[in-house]
Design a protein around this motif. Sequence first.
Motif, PDB file in Angstrom:
ATOM      1  N   PRO A 365       0.833  -1.210   0.000  1.00  0.00           N
ATOM      2  CA  PRO A 365       0.000   0.000   0.000  1.00  0.00           C
ATOM      3  C   PRO A 365       0.866   1.259   0.000  1.00  0.00           C
ATOM      4  O   PRO A 365       0.881   2.042   0.948  1.00  0.00           O
ATOM      5  N   SER A 366       1.611   1.423  -1.065  1.00  0.00           N
ATOM      6  CA  SER A 366       2.522   2.561  -1.213  1.00  0.00           C
ATOM      7  C   SER A 366       2.565   2.936  -2.683  1.00  0.00           C
ATOM      8  O   SER A 366       3.002   2.143  -3.518  1.00  0.00           O
ATOM      9  N   ILE A 367       2.119   4.139  -3.005  1.00  0.00           N
ATOM     10  CA  ILE A 367       2.130   4.583  -4.403  1.00  0.00           C
ATOM     11  C   ILE A 367       3.558   4.605  -4.931  1.00  0.00           C
ATOM     12  O   ILE A 367       3.835   4.177  -6.053  1.00  0.00           O
ATOM     13  N   ALA A 368       4.490   5.093  -4.120  1.00  0.00           N
ATOM     14  CA  ALA A 368       5.885   5.204  -4.565  1.00  0.00           C
ATOM     15  C   ALA A 368       6.464   3.833  -4.888  1.00  0.00           C
ATOM     16  O   ALA A 368       7.141   3.659  -5.913  1.00  0.00           O
ATOM     17  N   LEU A 369       6.211   2.839  -4.008  1.00  0.00           N
ATOM     18  CA  LEU A 369       6.745   1.504  -4.270  1.00  0.00           C
ATOM     19  C   LEU A 369       6.097   0.873  -5.490  1.00  0.00           C
ATOM     20  O   LEU A 369       6.776   0.246  -6.318  1.00  0.00           O
ATOM     21  N   ARG A 370       4.780   1.009  -5.625  1.00  0.00           N
ATOM     22  CA  ARG A 370       4.110   0.418  -6.785  1.00  0.00           C
ATOM     23  C   ARG A 370       4.632   1.041  -8.079  1.00  0.00           C
ATOM     24  O   ARG A 370       4.951   0.328  -9.038  1.00  0.00           O
ATOM     25  N   PHE A 371       4.678   2.359  -8.112  1.00  0.00           N
ATOM     26  CA  PHE A 371       5.088   3.034  -9.343  1.00  0.00           C
ATOM     27  C   PHE A 371       6.532   2.694  -9.714  1.00  0.00           C
ATOM     28  O   PHE A 371       6.843   2.445 -10.886  1.00  0.00           O
ATOM     29  N   ASN A 372       7.422   2.661  -8.719  1.00  0.00           N
ATOM     30  CA  ASN A 372       8.821   2.348  -9.009  1.00  0.00           C
ATOM     31  C   ASN A 372       9.017   0.881  -9.354  1.00  0.00           C
ATOM     32  O   ASN A 372       9.898   0.541 -10.156  1.00  0.00           O
ATOM     33  N   ALA A 373       8.229   0.003  -8.765  1.00  0.00           N
ATOM     34  CA  ALA A 373       8.293  -1.411  -9.153  1.00  0.00           C
ATOM     35  C   ALA A 373       7.862  -1.584 -10.606  1.00  0.00           C
ATOM     36  O   ALA A 373       8.450  -2.380 -11.361  1.00  0.00           O
ATOM     37  N   LEU A 374       6.844  -0.833 -11.023  1.00  0.00           N
ATOM     38  CA  LEU A 374       6.420  -0.878 -12.422  1.00  0.00           C
ATOM     39  C   LEU A 374       7.519  -0.340 -13.340  1.00  0.00           C
ATOM     40  O   LEU A 374       7.730  -0.860 -14.446  1.00  0.00           O
ATOM     41  N   ALA A 375       8.236   0.683 -12.872  1.00  0.00           N
ATOM     42  CA  ALA A 375       9.341   1.209 -13.670  1.00  0.00           C
ATOM     43  C   ALA A 375      10.448   0.170 -13.829  1.00  0.00           C
ATOM     44  O   ALA A 375      11.064   0.043 -14.893  1.00  0.00           O
ATOM     45  N   ARG A 405      -2.113   3.020 -13.058  1.00  0.00           N
ATOM     46  CA  ARG A 405      -2.965   2.307 -14.021  1.00  0.00           C
ATOM     47  C   ARG A 405      -2.347   2.330 -15.419  1.00  0.00           C
ATOM     48  O   ARG A 405      -2.306   1.320 -16.116  1.00  0.00           O
ATOM     49  N   ALA A 406      -1.850   3.502 -15.838  1.00  0.00           N
ATOM     50  CA  ALA A 406      -1.277   3.626 -17.180  1.00  0.00           C
ATOM     51  C   ALA A 406      -0.062   2.722 -17.333  1.00  0.00           C
ATOM     52  O   ALA A 406       0.117   2.052 -18.361  1.00  0.00           O
ATOM     53  N   ALA A 407       0.797   2.691 -16.302  1.00  0.00           N
ATOM     54  CA  ALA A 407       1.995   1.844 -16.370  1.00  0.00           C
ATOM     55  C   ALA A 407       1.621   0.369 -16.392  1.00  0.00           C
ATOM     56  O   ALA A 407       2.250  -0.442 -17.094  1.00  0.00           O
ATOM     57  N   VAL A 408       0.602  -0.001 -15.619  1.00  0.00           N
ATOM     58  CA  VAL A 408       0.150  -1.395 -15.595  1.00  0.00           C
ATOM     59  C   VAL A 408      -0.373  -1.810 -16.968  1.00  0.00           C
ATOM     60  O   VAL A 408      -0.023  -2.877 -17.501  1.00  0.00           O
ATOM     61  N   LEU A 409      -1.208  -0.970 -17.564  1.00  0.00           N
ATOM     62  CA  LEU A 409      -1.781  -1.307 -18.867  1.00  0.00           C
ATOM     63  C   LEU A 409      -0.703  -1.392 -19.943  1.00  0.00           C
ATOM     64  O   LEU A 409      -0.771  -2.247 -20.844  1.00  0.00           O
ATOM     65  N   GLU A 410       0.322  -0.534 -19.827  1.00  0.00           N
ATOM     66  CA  GLU A 410       1.422  -0.587 -20.799  1.00  0.00           C
ATOM     67  C   GLU A 410       2.154  -1.917 -20.688  1.00  0.00           C
ATOM     68  O   GLU A 410       2.477  -2.550 -21.703  1.00  0.00           O
ATOM     69  N   LEU A 411       2.396  -2.366 -19.453  1.00  0.00           N
ATOM     70  CA  LEU A 411       3.084  -3.655 -19.258  1.00  0.00           C
ATOM     71  C   LEU A 411       2.203  -4.815 -19.707  1.00  0.00           C
ATOM     72  O   LEU A 411       2.682  -5.756 -20.369  1.00  0.00           O
ATOM     73  N   LEU A 412       0.929  -4.778 -19.361  1.00  0.00           N
ATOM     74  CA  LEU A 412       0.043  -5.868 -19.773  1.00  0.00           C
ATOM     75  C   LEU A 412      -0.083  -5.950 -21.287  1.00  0.00           C
ATOM     76  O   LEU A 412      -0.321  -7.038 -21.838  1.00  0.00           O
ATOM     77  N   GLY A 413       0.086  -4.825 -21.951  1.00  0.00           N
ATOM     78  CA  GLY A 413       0.069  -4.848 -23.404  1.00  0.00           C
ATOM     79  C   GLY A 413       1.238  -5.614 -24.001  1.00  0.00           C
ATOM     80  O   GLY A 413       1.191  -6.044 -25.170  1.00  0.00           O
TER      81      GLY A 413
END
Length: 417
Positions: A365-375, A405-413
């Motif tokens: 439950p951390s925006i920073a961790l989620r976003f950086n993990a996606l990066a 959401r945008a980063a997740v959808l880009e990866l799922l693509g």
Amino acid sequence: MSLWSKLFGRAPAEAPAPPSTEDVLAEVRAGHAVDWEAVHDGLDADAAFALLWQALPLARADRRVDVIDQLAAYDLDAAEQRTLLAAALELGDLLAWAARSVADACDLPGFLARAQAEADDATLAGVARVLAALVEAALTTGPAGDLLDVEDGAACLRAFADATTARGATTAELALLLMSRQLCASPRIGPDDRAAGWDDALATALEAAILAVLSRPPRGADALWTAYLPERVGSAPAFAALEALRVARAVRIDVSFALAERLRAAPDDAGTWSVALAALDLPAVRDVALDAGVAALQSRRMREGELCSLASQAGCSSCGGPKGADDDELMVPKALEARLLPLLAACAAAPGAFATFVVECLAAPSIALRFNALAVLSHWPTEAIEAETWSVLDALRDDSVPQVRAAVLELLGRRPS
């Protein structure tokens, strides 16, 4: 009406009264800035000089820098120079602001020569601190002048090399020798500097001093550097451990297992983490740090039900219920976030190697961790992303943060069909 008033319309302004010693010292005690130029203009040189010495022990650290600068403009005798040096050493982190004045006002080569002859290790250590501030300033464009600006700067280092060759060195003094060697090879050294002693002979003297220091135990210790530095990294307070880590890297002594063991024994200690984060390129340290990160996130996830319950979020005042959980506790604590983000950066260069840690960060439950993990995942080739990771990404399709959401959808693509 006076003749002046008849000719010019008004009487000349009266000269301001000279400041009294009592008023100046009262300002110093109160921590106020003093206009020392006005003091010098209002008092004779001897009175101003005496007033500065009275003010020196009374001034708070940041104001003491100004007093030291003023005293450095005088021709000080040996005892006065020692007093000035001692006052500067009490400044702590502000020493860098006064080091240039101390080097200009004091015969530091003479201090070092006497320290060597008289086995005066306290003076040797004190002068080393001043020189370290000036050398570091030269390497990093520090705040208030550096050793290249000091007239006898090269002579100071020659005397320091001689003293440490004879007496040995502490970790801080070995660090100074290493920094000085680096400065001698700096592109900042020009023809005028070489003419002033920043030449090959100085570089040779520093190199010889480093070898001599490493051939014997650190001053005040029994063990050789190969054992002493790992012990310092593994058990000393964070500042001293970081210093030992930097020196160990420079002289190529392996301290990774000592640091890894320190982190394994105290995975929640902030000081230990500050040392570990400076050594994440060492595999033994990085692996233990990642294991600690996974354990911290999993432990926090196991408590989610407790943290998010009504009882934890709003204590019952009528029945003396528990205090509500803090927002930082409901999310990933900021201190833990600060430790884990550099670990994520280390994962980017090792596709697929640390998938468990990346998944825990995605689920946290951390925006920073989620976003950086996606990066991190965006840098990994698709084949390095495991099935469990794709499942977590699926669950994040409807994340509340648009950027996530945008980063997740880009990866799922990019997901293999």
